[in-house]
Scaffold this active site. Structure first.
Site, PDB file in Angstrom:
ATOM      1  N   HIS A 197       0.856  -1.193   0.000  1.00  0.00           N
ATOM      2  CA  HIS A 197       0.000   0.000   0.000  1.00  0.00           C
ATOM      3  C   HIS A 197       0.883   1.230   0.000  1.00  0.00           C
ATOM      4  O   HIS A 197       1.966   1.210   0.607  1.00  0.00           O
ATOM      5  CB  HIS A 197      -0.899  -0.005   1.255  1.00  0.00           C
ATOM      6  CG  HIS A 197      -2.036   0.950   1.183  1.00  0.00           C
ATOM      7  ND1 HIS A 197      -1.901   2.282   1.486  1.00  0.00           N
ATOM      8  CD2 HIS A 197      -3.332   0.772   0.829  1.00  0.00           C
ATOM      9  CE1 HIS A 197      -3.063   2.880   1.329  1.00  0.00           C
ATOM     10  NE2 HIS A 197      -3.950   1.989   0.920  1.00  0.00           N
ATOM     11  N   ASP A 207      -8.040  -5.107   0.156  1.00  0.00           N
ATOM     12  CA  ASP A 207      -8.600  -5.847  -0.978  1.00  0.00           C
ATOM     13  C   ASP A 207      -8.292  -7.331  -0.956  1.00  0.00           C
ATOM     14  O   ASP A 207      -8.834  -8.082  -1.754  1.00  0.00           O
ATOM     15  CB  ASP A 207      -8.067  -5.250  -2.284  1.00  0.00           C
ATOM     16  CG  ASP A 207      -8.632  -3.877  -2.516  1.00  0.00           C
ATOM     17  OD1 ASP A 207      -9.832  -3.709  -2.283  1.00  0.00           O
ATOM     18  OD2 ASP A 207      -7.876  -2.982  -2.906  1.00  0.00           O
TER      19      ASP A 207
HETATM   20  N1  ACO Z   1       3.955  -7.617  -4.918  1.00  0.00           N
HETATM   21  C1  ACO Z   1       5.302  -7.712  -5.108  1.00  0.00           C
HETATM   22  N2  ACO Z   1       6.167  -6.697  -4.919  1.00  0.00           N
HETATM   23  C2  ACO Z   1       5.641  -5.542  -4.529  1.00  0.00           C
HETATM   24  C3  ACO Z   1       4.244  -5.365  -4.304  1.00  0.00           C
HETATM   25  C4  ACO Z   1       3.399  -6.465  -4.519  1.00  0.00           C
HETATM   26  N3  ACO Z   1       2.094  -6.374  -4.325  1.00  0.00           N
HETATM   27  N4  ACO Z   1       4.009  -4.083  -3.918  1.00  0.00           N
HETATM   28  C5  ACO Z   1       5.203  -3.485  -3.898  1.00  0.00           C
HETATM   29  N5  ACO Z   1       6.186  -4.360  -4.251  1.00  0.00           N
HETATM   30  C6  ACO Z   1       7.638  -4.099  -4.303  1.00  0.00           C
HETATM   31  C7  ACO Z   1       7.996  -3.201  -5.481  1.00  0.00           C
HETATM   32  O1  ACO Z   1       8.286  -3.964  -6.624  1.00  0.00           O
HETATM   33  C8  ACO Z   1       9.187  -2.473  -4.924  1.00  0.00           C
HETATM   34  O2  ACO Z   1      10.275  -3.372  -4.965  1.00  0.00           O
HETATM   35  P1  ACO Z   1      11.776  -2.828  -5.235  1.00  0.00           P
HETATM   36  O3  ACO Z   1      12.093  -1.950  -4.057  1.00  0.00           O
HETATM   37  O4  ACO Z   1      12.599  -4.059  -5.320  1.00  0.00           O
HETATM   38  O5  ACO Z   1      11.707  -2.063  -6.527  1.00  0.00           O
HETATM   39  C9  ACO Z   1       8.839  -2.262  -3.458  1.00  0.00           C
HETATM   40  O6  ACO Z   1       7.945  -3.338  -3.129  1.00  0.00           O
HETATM   41  C10 ACO Z   1       8.167  -0.919  -3.170  1.00  0.00           C
HETATM   42  O7  ACO Z   1       7.024  -0.822  -3.984  1.00  0.00           O
HETATM   43  P2  ACO Z   1       6.414   0.512  -4.593  1.00  0.00           P
HETATM   44  O8  ACO Z   1       5.832   0.212  -5.930  1.00  0.00           O
HETATM   45  O9  ACO Z   1       7.403   1.617  -4.492  1.00  0.00           O
HETATM   46  O10 ACO Z   1       5.255   0.801  -3.565  1.00  0.00           O
HETATM   47  P3  ACO Z   1       4.130   1.869  -3.775  1.00  0.00           P
HETATM   48  O11 ACO Z   1       3.851   2.392  -2.431  1.00  0.00           O
HETATM   49  O12 ACO Z   1       4.446   2.838  -4.828  1.00  0.00           O
HETATM   50  O13 ACO Z   1       2.920   0.962  -4.334  1.00  0.00           O
HETATM   51  C11 ACO Z   1       0.954  -0.314  -4.465  1.00  0.00           C
HETATM   52  C12 ACO Z   1       1.840   0.619  -3.613  1.00  0.00           C
HETATM   53  C13 ACO Z   1       0.632   0.324  -5.839  1.00  0.00           C
HETATM   54  C14 ACO Z   1      -0.371  -0.571  -3.728  1.00  0.00           C
HETATM   55  C15 ACO Z   1       1.714  -1.652  -4.670  1.00  0.00           C
HETATM   56  O14 ACO Z   1       2.043  -2.210  -3.424  1.00  0.00           O
HETATM   57  C16 ACO Z   1       0.901  -2.649  -5.496  1.00  0.00           C
HETATM   58  O15 ACO Z   1       0.916  -2.571  -6.736  1.00  0.00           O
HETATM   59  N6  ACO Z   1       0.176  -3.606  -4.827  1.00  0.00           N
HETATM   60  C17 ACO Z   1      -0.657  -4.548  -5.532  1.00  0.00           C
HETATM   61  C18 ACO Z   1      -1.961  -3.887  -5.990  1.00  0.00           C
HETATM   62  C19 ACO Z   1      -2.947  -3.672  -4.851  1.00  0.00           C
HETATM   63  O16 ACO Z   1      -3.203  -4.561  -4.034  1.00  0.00           O
HETATM   64  N7  ACO Z   1      -3.544  -2.480  -4.820  1.00  0.00           N
HETATM   65  C20 ACO Z   1      -4.540  -2.112  -3.803  1.00  0.00           C
HETATM   66  C21 ACO Z   1      -4.051  -1.024  -2.893  1.00  0.00           C
HETATM   67  S1  ACO Z   1      -5.250  -0.722  -1.602  1.00  0.00           S
HETATM   68  C22 ACO Z   1      -6.415   0.250  -2.291  1.00  0.00           C
HETATM   69  O17 ACO Z   1      -6.178   0.943  -3.247  1.00  0.00           O
HETATM   70  C23 ACO Z   1      -7.803   0.312  -1.699  1.00  0.00           C
END
Ligand code: ACO
Length: 446
Positions: A324, A381
């Site tokens: 998140h 979610d």
């Molecule tokens: N699975 C695997 N790796 C992940 C995930 C995931 N779900 N989420 C983040 N990471 C990794 C990234 O690849 C990154 O790795 P790195 O440092 O090696 O490059 C690190 O964790 C940091 O991730 P960011 O993308 O910088 O995190 P950000 O805060 O920008 O993204 C987000 C948050 C978009 C929710 C992301 O975690 C994601 O895509 N999750 C899956 C989709 C999801 O469940 N969305 C619902 C959110 S809740 C809502 O909107 C109500």
């Protein structure tokens, strides 16, 4: 003494030095300014940059609002590191356990929990507004039967403005309040109508003797030819899902509603803008993606291979429902969703293999260094799709339910903003990277 905040130079922020002005101060590429720090009741301090352009001739650059507070608000507080979410100071866990969704709506709108008399009056007032004008039904028939329900909801929410000319003076607090009642009351009706239209069944009128959640379930699943009894366990689960989604401070859709409202647009149009923003897969559509992922994994034995795939960056696979932008700890809503999920499946006697996969996936991720180091935890979610599917809600409707629940949050923020005495139109600035001034050449010379 005021604290000093160092801002990166316009060059460092990616400005094209040939195309735009480079502001330098003291001969270097950093600008040192003294900014007042504002303190809220909890949370980090906020550097006040309002006078920056007037005093220093520079803007701040923050696409995605990573460090920018766009407004003051007294509604919802999130501490992402602690995994804490509070509406008006009350922890979400306590509200979900002890209060109905309509109690929470009252709290979000008016700032305090209602006493018994206030709650009864509020419930009656909201339920008195559940019907929509008969003419609204004709709008639905203008949509293709296979239209996405979010496109229908977006259209009909905005269209409500054409029915309430008597109460569209946004500067009149009474008009704002009536509009809040109307929106909260009519969203379940509009949402259920979108579903009924998609399956070719007649629309069901609201039944105001039922609870807010019970009435919604009936409008979704009853047909005029048969009696329908609301299952109290499902009713409570639905109510809780509404509460968990009711507000989440300045998320994309709420910020959109505020921005639209800052121009003086009517609240129905603003909420329609919120619905449109929520429709995006990065915002409201994630629970749909979780369900798809769980189905693709298929069985617990495939979990280790899937986790390995997620960790392989080349696969570009994400563990949906994990991670998140704000929470770097358990999303407190996810814990409640997990409990609700077990209660619903038990009540309905549903054996869903997706739940077994979800449990195995969660356990594997929470003990894996990849997820631990990146502070990736289940979000709201992760379990909600399984619950909604067990209740019988089709996947394309998931985001509509989110919109229904979030309407109170949108309208509470809209009311808070419009009620501010020095409210201004929201008008961000930009870092211009286009061509510098040039003259239009003659057509023959281009
Ligand atoms: N699975 C695997 N790796 C992940 C995930 C995931 N779900 N989420 C983040 N990471 C990794 C990234 O690849 C990154 O790795 P790195 O440092 O090696 O490059 C690190 O964790 C940091 O991730 P960011 O993308 O910088 O995190 P950000 O805060 O920008 O993204 C987000 C948050 C978009 C929710 C992301 O975690 C994601 O895509 N999750 C899956 C989709 C999801 O469940 N969305 C619902 C959110 S809740 C809502 O909107 C109500």
């Amino acid at each position: 003494m005021a604290n000093v905040v160092k801002l990166p130079s316009s060059k460092a922020a990616g400005n094209n030095s040939s195309g735009g002005a480079t502001v330098q101060s003291g001969g270097g590429d950093t600008l040192t300014v003294t900014l007042p720090l504002l303190k809220g009741t909890v949370g980090p301090a906020v550097a006040d940059v309002r006078a920056l352009y007037k005093n220093q001739g520079v803007f701040t650059y923050d696409p995605g609002f990573m460090s920018t507070a766009a407004c003051q608000s007294g509604i919802t507080y999130i501490d992402g590191d602690k995994g804490e979410l509070m509406y008006r100071g009350y922890p979400i866990e306590q509200l979900a356990e002890h209060c109905s969704y309509l109690e929470v709506c009252y709290l979000l709108l008016f700032g305090e929990l209602p006493n018994r008399t206030e709650l009864e009056k509020f419930e009656n007032t909201v339920m008195d507004h559940t019907m929509v004008h008969e003419q609204v039904a004709t709008f639905y028939h203008g949509f293709r039967p296979d239209a996405h329900p979010m496109s229908i909801l977006c259209g009909v929410t905005g269209a409500l403005a054409s029915f309430y000319h008597d109460s569209l003076d946004i500067h009149n607090p009474r008009h704002r309040e009536v509009t809040a009642y109307r929106l909260i009351a009519k969203m379940p009706t509009l949402t259920a109508m979108a579903y009924k239209y998609s399956v070719g069944q007649p629309f069901m009128y609201p039944d105001n003797n039922l609870s807010y959640a019970g009435n919604f379930l009936r409008m979704m699943f009853a047909v005029p030819t048969k009696d329908y009894e609301v299952n109290p366990v499902i009713e409570q689960a639905m109510d809780r899902i509404f509460t968990l989604h009711a507000d989440h401070e300045q998320n994309a859709s709420t910020s959109t509603v505020r921005l639209a409202g800052s121009s003086g647009a009517n609240p129905f149009a603003c909420v329609a803008a919120g619905v449109a923003t929520l429709w995006g897969p990065l915002h409201g559509g994630a629970n749909e993606a979780v369900l798809k992922m769980l189905q693709e994994i298929g069985s617990e034995k495939n979990v280790p291979a899937f986790i390995a795939k997620v960790k392989d960056k080349l696969s570009e696979t994400k563990l949906m429902g994990f991670g998140h932008r704000v929470y770097k700890n358990f999303d407190p809503r996810a814990k409640i969703m997990r409990e609700t999920c077990h209660a619903v499946l038990k009540e309905l006697n549903v054996k869903d293999p997706a739940l077994d996969v979800a449990i195995a996936l969660e356990a594997a991720a929470l003990s894996d260094p990849y997820f631990i180091e990146r502070k990736l935890y289940p979000n709201v979610d992760f379990y909600s799709g399984i619950i909604l599917r067990a209740i019988g809600i089709p996947t394309p409707m998931f985001t509509c339910l989110f919109a229904l629940s979030r309407t109170v949050g949108w309208i509470a923020h809209w009311m808070e903003m419009i009620g501010e005495p020095d409210q201004k139109i929201g008008r961000p600035r930009q870092l211009y990277t286009g061509p510098v001034r040039r003259d239009v050449p003659n057509l023959a010379k281009r």
